[in-house]
Design an enzyme around this catalytic site. Sequence first.
Site, short mmCIF file in Angstrom:
data_model
loop_
_atom_site.label_atom_id
_atom_site.label_comp_id
_atom_site.label_asym_id
_atom_site.label_seq_id
_atom_site.Cartn_x
_atom_site.Cartn_y
_atom_site.Cartn_z
CB CYS A 169 -0.97 -0.06 1.08
SG CYS A 169 -2.35 0.93 0.91
CG HIS A 223 -3.80 -3.28 4.29
ND1 HIS A 223 -2.53 -3.12 4.56
CD2 HIS A 223 -4.45 -2.61 3.55
CE1 HIS A 223 -2.43 -1.70 4.07
NE2 HIS A 223 -3.52 -1.41 3.33
N1 GLN Z 1 -2.45 6.66 2.45
C1 GLN Z 1 -2.19 5.85 1.28
C2 GLN Z 1 -3.72 5.65 0.84
O1 GLN Z 1 -4.87 5.85 1.41
C3 GLN Z 1 -1.92 4.39 1.78
C4 GLN Z 1 -2.95 3.79 2.72
C5 GLN Z 1 -2.14 2.71 3.33
O2 GLN Z 1 -1.16 2.35 3.29
N2 GLN Z 1 -3.10 1.66 3.92
O3 GLN Z 1 -3.94 5.22 -0.57
#
Ligand code: GLN
Length: 219
Positions: free
Chosen positions: A93, A192
């Site tokens: 992510c 995740h």
């Molecule tokens: N802030 C980034 C997004 O929302 C990454 C989010 C994350 O790593 N869960 O795309």
Amino acid sequence: MKLRICHLYGNLMNTYGDNGNLLMLQHRAKKLGYEVETTLISLEEDFNPEEFDIVMFGGGQDYEQTVVAKDLQNKKDTLIEYIEDDGVVVAICGGFQLLGRYYVNASGERLNGISAIDVCTNGQFPNRLIGDVEIFNEEFGETYLGYENHIGRTYLGKNMKPLGKVVKGFGNNEEDHAEGCHYKNVFCSYFHGPILVRNQHLADRIIQTAAQRRHAKNA
Ligand code: GLN
């Protein structure tokens, strides 16, 4: 043989239990017969490519990403050297986004990545992409399952392969059915869950890839 894991910015980039990937790498590596040593490398510390066999770079919220994006520029050359030398990386992510060219966050601020992979991400959208996701990797003939929650929409450059084709869910964006990125031994994903806990076959593939590289270097 000892596998040396770098937990890159593990104290800042660890949303949605991404640190579970590290626990899974440690657990599976031991089961597969390797010793494991883990080092946290964070702000104002050098990344030495000779010292590691696996780099784990988790996800983060926009605030942490802003802090990390700045510091990452100091590690850019050595991280690229490691990646071009077939070093193994797992990036999730926010970590995935920062290995790319740039991430424009929800407030419109452009965070430069390190362009280690040819992807770019825009995060100015009214809605986040949230839910269960399933992808299929054609090269390995494997299915991976996960959960995604991101505002960023990532687009792959023309020579980049996804980690898998979206079977269910959104993936990098809601348009091109690509999820994550697989470049050399860099495995990037929005999953995740954490991805390696839900997909032991991917964890084992990553560990064996790192072990083979270490073996070849030691020979
Ligand atoms: N802030 C980034 C997004 O929302 C990454 C989010 C994350 O790593 N869960 O795309």
